[in-house]
Design an enzyme around this catalytic site. Structure first.
Site, PDB file in Angstrom:
ATOM      1  N   PHE A  33       2.774   6.102  -2.864  1.00 18.45           N
ATOM      2  CA  PHE A  33       3.939   6.893  -3.629  1.00 18.45           C
ATOM      3  C   PHE A  33       3.355   7.337  -5.225  1.00 18.45           C
ATOM      4  O   PHE A  33       3.488   8.571  -5.596  1.00 18.45           O
ATOM      5  CB  PHE A  33       5.166   6.335  -3.651  1.00 18.45           C
ATOM      6  CG  PHE A  33       5.748   6.275  -2.538  1.00 18.45           C
ATOM      7  CD1 PHE A  33       6.191   7.745  -1.776  1.00 18.45           C
ATOM      8  CD2 PHE A  33       6.181   5.476  -1.455  1.00 18.45           C
ATOM      9  CE1 PHE A  33       6.860   8.180  -0.857  1.00 18.45           C
ATOM     10  CE2 PHE A  33       6.890   5.750  -0.320  1.00 18.45           C
ATOM     11  CZ  PHE A  33       7.189   6.967   0.138  1.00 18.45           C
ATOM     12  N   ASP A  60      10.726  10.370   8.798  1.00 23.63           N
ATOM     13  CA  ASP A  60      10.565   9.300   7.539  1.00 23.63           C
ATOM     14  C   ASP A  60       9.487   9.773   6.502  1.00 23.63           C
ATOM     15  O   ASP A  60       9.971  10.173   5.570  1.00 23.63           O
ATOM     16  CB  ASP A  60      10.477   7.836   7.987  1.00 23.63           C
ATOM     17  CG  ASP A  60      11.083   6.901   7.036  1.00 23.63           C
ATOM     18  OD1 ASP A  60      11.576   7.423   6.069  1.00 23.63           O
ATOM     19  OD2 ASP A  60      10.754   5.760   7.246  1.00 23.63           O
ATOM     20  N   ASP A  61       8.331   9.375   6.878  1.00 20.95           N
ATOM     21  CA  ASP A  61       7.338   9.905   5.682  1.00 20.95           C
ATOM     22  C   ASP A  61       6.027  10.535   6.400  1.00 20.95           C
ATOM     23  O   ASP A  61       5.097   9.907   6.856  1.00 20.95           O
ATOM     24  CB  ASP A  61       6.740   8.368   5.062  1.00 20.95           C
ATOM     25  CG  ASP A  61       7.980   7.912   4.403  1.00 20.95           C
ATOM     26  OD1 ASP A  61       8.225   8.559   3.163  1.00 20.95           O
ATOM     27  OD2 ASP A  61       8.650   7.215   4.733  1.00 20.95           O
ATOM     28  N   ARG A  79       0.757  -1.180  -0.262  1.00 22.45           N
ATOM     29  CA  ARG A  79      -0.060   0.004  -0.031  1.00 22.45           C
ATOM     30  C   ARG A  79       0.945   1.286   0.159  1.00 22.45           C
ATOM     31  O   ARG A  79       0.468   2.218  -0.763  1.00 22.45           O
ATOM     32  CB  ARG A  79      -0.816  -0.025   1.255  1.00 22.45           C
ATOM     33  CG  ARG A  79      -2.071   1.129   1.225  1.00 22.45           C
ATOM     34  CD  ARG A  79      -3.026   0.986   0.342  1.00 22.45           C
ATOM     35  NE  ARG A  79      -4.030   1.997   0.220  1.00 22.45           N
ATOM     36  CZ  ARG A  79      -4.719   2.362  -0.752  1.00 22.45           C
ATOM     37  NH1 ARG A  79      -4.721   1.519  -1.962  1.00 22.45           N
ATOM     38  NH2 ARG A  79      -5.494   3.450  -0.738  1.00 22.45           N
ATOM     39  N   PHE A  80       2.123   1.282   0.791  1.00 26.76           N
ATOM     40  CA  PHE A  80       2.823   2.473   0.700  1.00 26.76           C
ATOM     41  C   PHE A  80       3.382   2.609  -0.460  1.00 26.76           C
ATOM     42  O   PHE A  80       3.226   3.776  -0.914  1.00 26.76           O
ATOM     43  CB  PHE A  80       3.859   1.773   1.826  1.00 26.76           C
ATOM     44  CG  PHE A  80       5.141   2.686   2.084  1.00 26.76           C
ATOM     45  CD1 PHE A  80       4.671   3.838   2.905  1.00 26.76           C
ATOM     46  CD2 PHE A  80       6.480   2.446   2.173  1.00 26.76           C
ATOM     47  CE1 PHE A  80       5.528   4.857   3.202  1.00 26.76           C
ATOM     48  CE2 PHE A  80       7.291   3.450   2.669  1.00 26.76           C
ATOM     49  CZ  PHE A  80       6.996   4.649   3.053  1.00 26.76           C
ATOM     50  N   GLU A  81       3.817   1.572  -1.225  1.00 26.29           N
ATOM     51  CA  GLU A  81       4.460   2.058  -2.665  1.00 26.29           C
ATOM     52  C   GLU A  81       3.424   2.427  -3.720  1.00 26.29           C
ATOM     53  O   GLU A  81       3.562   3.428  -4.478  1.00 26.29           O
ATOM     54  CB  GLU A  81       5.284   0.750  -3.129  1.00 26.29           C
ATOM     55  CG  GLU A  81       6.228   0.292  -2.152  1.00 26.29           C
ATOM     56  CD  GLU A  81       7.648   0.110  -2.515  1.00 26.29           C
ATOM     57  OE1 GLU A  81       7.562  -0.796  -3.688  1.00 26.29           O
ATOM     58  OE2 GLU A  81       8.686   0.482  -1.915  1.00 26.29           O
ATOM     59  N   GLU A  93      16.769  -1.646   8.426  1.00 25.08           N
ATOM     60  CA  GLU A  93      15.452  -1.290   8.598  1.00 25.08           C
ATOM     61  C   GLU A  93      14.759  -3.061   8.428  1.00 25.08           C
ATOM     62  O   GLU A  93      13.802  -3.205   7.439  1.00 25.08           O
ATOM     63  CB  GLU A  93      14.782  -0.513   7.535  1.00 25.08           C
ATOM     64  CG  GLU A  93      13.464   0.174   7.884  1.00 25.08           C
ATOM     65  CD  GLU A  93      12.885   0.781   6.795  1.00 25.08           C
ATOM     66  OE1 GLU A  93      13.500   1.030   5.856  1.00 25.08           O
ATOM     67  OE2 GLU A  93      11.626   1.382   6.757  1.00 25.08           O
ATOM     68  N   HIS A 138      17.652   4.361   9.853  1.00 25.89           N
ATOM     69  CA  HIS A 138      16.746   3.465  10.879  1.00 25.89           C
ATOM     70  C   HIS A 138      17.599   2.684  11.709  1.00 25.89           C
ATOM     71  O   HIS A 138      17.695   2.821  12.835  1.00 25.89           O
ATOM     72  CB  HIS A 138      15.885   2.601   9.994  1.00 25.89           C
ATOM     73  CG  HIS A 138      14.867   3.194   9.344  1.00 25.89           C
ATOM     74  ND1 HIS A 138      13.662   3.803  10.047  1.00 25.89           N
ATOM     75  CD2 HIS A 138      14.542   3.410   8.110  1.00 25.89           C
ATOM     76  CE1 HIS A 138      12.881   4.099   9.322  1.00 25.89           C
ATOM     77  NE2 HIS A 138      13.395   4.296   7.903  1.00 25.89           N
TER      78      HIS A 138
HETATM   79 ZN   LIG Z   1      13.493   6.224   5.030  1.00 24.60          ZN
END
Ligand SMILES: [Zn+2]
Ligand SMILES: [Zn+2]
Lengths: 487, 487
Positions: free
Chosen positions: B180, B410-411, B175-177, B328, B353
């Site tokens: 983006f 981070d995001d 879902r994260f990608e 990470e 991380h």
């Molecule tokens: Zn990062």
């Protein structure tokens, strides 16, 4: 580019620091290790990774894992952190003990049960229904299996949906202490008690464990007519039963007792308990290993609170070894969190859990230098909600650094685990990750003898027996018999 | 009994090792610290403890915490680990950007959206519905608010039931990608891009952050007529926008760029990217800070895989600072797990991380000795499912040992956090526990300047500006104004 051979050297150097990193493996061991590595990789890449799941949901998966089956067969040495009340699994308690004559039950208002063996209907107990004879009760039931299953649910934390049943640390600890009360009526009946201990040793022996250091409050036991035995009676019973067991199993080394009291007591009560422990140690030096305080650290009194009591032995010039639970908490920086340092200041022989140890660099250094081993109980920490994914267990740091560590199961009956194999599996696959190898398992097993309370000469004998078992284990599971293509 | 003063000494000695343990607090700071300690105790004993909960469920609680409100006001120094795509929160993207003219949307087959600004209906995109002009679409909707909310859901991971929405690491990364890609059509539109960067700096500034090191792939931007700008255009835009921002906010120090490529690329592609980064660094030395690889480590290629590419700068005798994401992961002992050591072997300036660092005693020592700071992003690690209860975050070990650490987000747009305050809260209350104090916060803030890529002289200026802000912060929040009895 960084020199690849230099890089290899650093990787090796780091690998050699971990537990088992300096164990030299024979050719046969190396063969087995190669297979074990592949098997573990298989577990680690499966869609469901058991150490990342709650043990209650992972148990079935673990049972099917070839890594687990190998660990079951492996001689694991000693169990150094188990509490007496949960030494035996709940199905034995229900299917064996509650089917004995004269067993009464009552149902408490807060969804639990109490048991009592008696030659007459016992006097009603506050907070409980009237006592019913189980034999009569069962005779009137359409489905005794169903009833027995519900009884079992009252004697273990194990359940299908643990997140729902125990949403918080508080709720799981409450149920935990509730179950201790439920179990106690069953196992403190004198005749049951001896069978219980025997059965406990048997379960460990069947899991290839050869020696037990048992934490117990030495509850008084009772007879059918209400006669009550003193603590010494229990102590002697442990000794007699262990001897009986060892006669049939000469490769088992028996049990020693760490006398415990609950941290809810007052300082003067703990003082009295320590004086009594000193006395019993003098009378039964072969079986009394030392002293500990039990009960939830987070809501209980700290070691420093009991400092006057805990200094008694040294003030009297008497050595009473301590085996303190310490740092079974995630409340960093609180008074509870100081227990680890205080355990060391009071010269503890080992640290029970030491979950918070990695947050205390100074205490960690002291523990390492003094060879004060940490008793790591992965499943216990997960069930009691300190950590959910065992890859995050702080013992990963200790294992990577080669800290003195032993693996134990705390309350196997309560957690549905039995023996040490499940906790070894979690430590080996979850906490150790792919870095942990056969040498790690070997050192963990040897640690359990090395850091036990046994005398040096008995340790030597134990190591010799263990080594024979180990060699046999390697022989029987060497690639010839256990070929990779069978996996 | 252990000598109580000796015991105090040991407790102090341990406390002095932690981050901020040697920071000397002024009287005013000590007063504020006392209050802060009480406020934190309050958060730690509340029925729901935010750092033990998923951030998406804890955010409301955190917002109500007086500790958080104080942290918001605190000058936190620099944000050293943020990715450009999630610099700005999703509500600005929806309420501002998607309301601009010529914004087209299409709906993908896998439950996501794509955007494109264009002066004509764009050519259909594979895997997506026909493009619709948002203006037209909204005009036909009964409830645009509802629609906008659903758009926001497509531009952030933030959701009410994260455990259900993202049951595994795989699903949350997917879902994260996906997000983006959804965001990119909006923010790579050239006019939007500049506003986006400005808005990003503004959000940080409002959160009392004074400087940003931004990781970005320098995506090409596009105009309404389809014209495409090159990477240098973006770089210049960052510079120009930062200058515009600094003109209005002279106490802000701007931004520097860490150029990133995805670890899915081939070695030769990464080589080309590094050569290009070297070129851009030469042309824009004031804004290009260095180079990094991004994308999920667990499923991606390792640093060692790219060794030929990563050695290029040193082989050419050119210094291109690296700021590698490394460790990470919770897959101990795998190839991925070697990234930390390799990052250090390739002379990384910081470690992104370093979640696995505590499992690597040798790498940890090297990182500490060389002053290679670890960029700890607590909320990111929780949302991306490395750890659920942040008290178990391995940075607790690093903080206790006084390891060089900075806190970042981070995001933030992706995690619904914005700025640094939420991550500072988690680090201060959850990871640091009661041991962490005002000195810890102070050192963490100063670390962010100390371990930035700024030149020594600019660092001195930055520290001077920060110190003024800090003194002001102490003055304004001193007990006179912020009395305990108001809590
Ligand atoms: Zn990062
Ligand atoms: Zn225990």
């Amino acid at each position: 580019m960084p020199d690849p051979s230099q890089r290899d050297l650093m990787l090796q150097q780091e690998a050699s620091q971990q537990i088992g990193g300096r164990v030299e493996l024979s050719e046969a061991e190396q063969h087995l290790n190669t297979i074990l590595h592949k098997l573990k990789e298989h577990d680690m890449t499966a869609p469901q990774f058991p150490p990342a799941m709650h043990f209650f949901k992972a148990r079935n998966l673990i049972q099917r894992s070839p890594v687990f089956r190998l660990i079951q067969k492996m001689p694991k040495g000693a169990a150094l952190h188990i509490h007496s009340s949960s030494l035996v699994s709940e199905d034995w308690l229900v299917k064996n003990v509650t089917y004995r004559p004269n067993c009464y039950i009552c149902f408490t208002w807060d969804q639990s049960v109490r048991f009592l063996f008696s030659n007459h209907t016992p006097f009603p107990r506050w907070g409980c229904s009237f006592w019913k004879l189980l034999e009569t009760l069962r005779a009137n039931l359409r489905d005794p299996t169903d009833f027995d299953n519900s009884l079992m649910q009252n004697l273990t934390l194990f359940t299908e949906d643990p997140e729902k049943a125990y949403p918080t640390q508080e709720s799981v600890w409450e149920r935990f202490e509730q179950i201790f009360l439920a179990v106690s009526g069953l196992i403190t009946h004198a005749p049951v008690f001896k069978d219980f201990v025997y059965r406990g040793l048997e379960q460990l022996y069947n899991d290839n464990v050869m020696y037990l250091e048992l934490r117990t409050g030495l509850s008084r036991t009772y007879e059918l007519d209400g006669t009550i035995h003193d603590q010494e009676w229990s102590l002697r019973a442990y000794k007699t039963v262990a001897q009986q067991f060892m006669e049939k199993h000469p490769d088992f080394l028996g049990t020693r007792i760490i006398i415990t009291v609950h941290r809810v007591l007052s300082v003067s009560q703990v003082k009295a308990a320590i004086m009594e422990a000193i006395r019993m140690q003098k009378v039964y030096p072969e079986i009394v290993a030392g002293f500990d305080l039990v009960g939830r650290e987070d809501s209980g009194r700290s070691l420093w609170y009991f400092r006057e009591a805990l200094s008694l032995p040294s003030e009297l010039g008497i050595s009473l070894p301590f085996f303190f639970h310490a740092g079974e908490t995630d409340s960093e920086g609180t008074e509870v969190d100081e227990n680890i340092l205080d355990a060391l200041l009071f010269n503890t022989s080992r640290i029970g859990h030491g979950y918070a140890l990695t947050h205390h660099p100074l205490a960690k250094e002291v523990s390492r230098k003094r060879g004060v081993a940490v008793e790591v109980c992965p499943i216990s920490n997960q069930v009691l909600k300190l950590v959910s994914d065992l890859r995050n267990h702080p013992a990963a740091v200790l294992m990577a650094e080669g800290h003195p560590v032993v693996i134990s199961s705390d309350d196997p009956g309560m957690f549905g685990s039995s023996g040490l194999s499940y906790d070894f599996y979690e430590a080996f696959v979850g906490i150790g990750g792919l870095s942990a190898h056969l040498g790690t398992l070997k050192e963990l097993a040897m640690n359990s003898i090395r850091y036990s309370s046994l005398s040096p000469s008995v340790k030597d004998r134990a190591i010799a027996i263990w080594q024979r078992k180990w060699d046999n284990f390697i022989l029987e599971n060497s690639p010839q018999r256990f070929a990779t293509d069978k996996i």
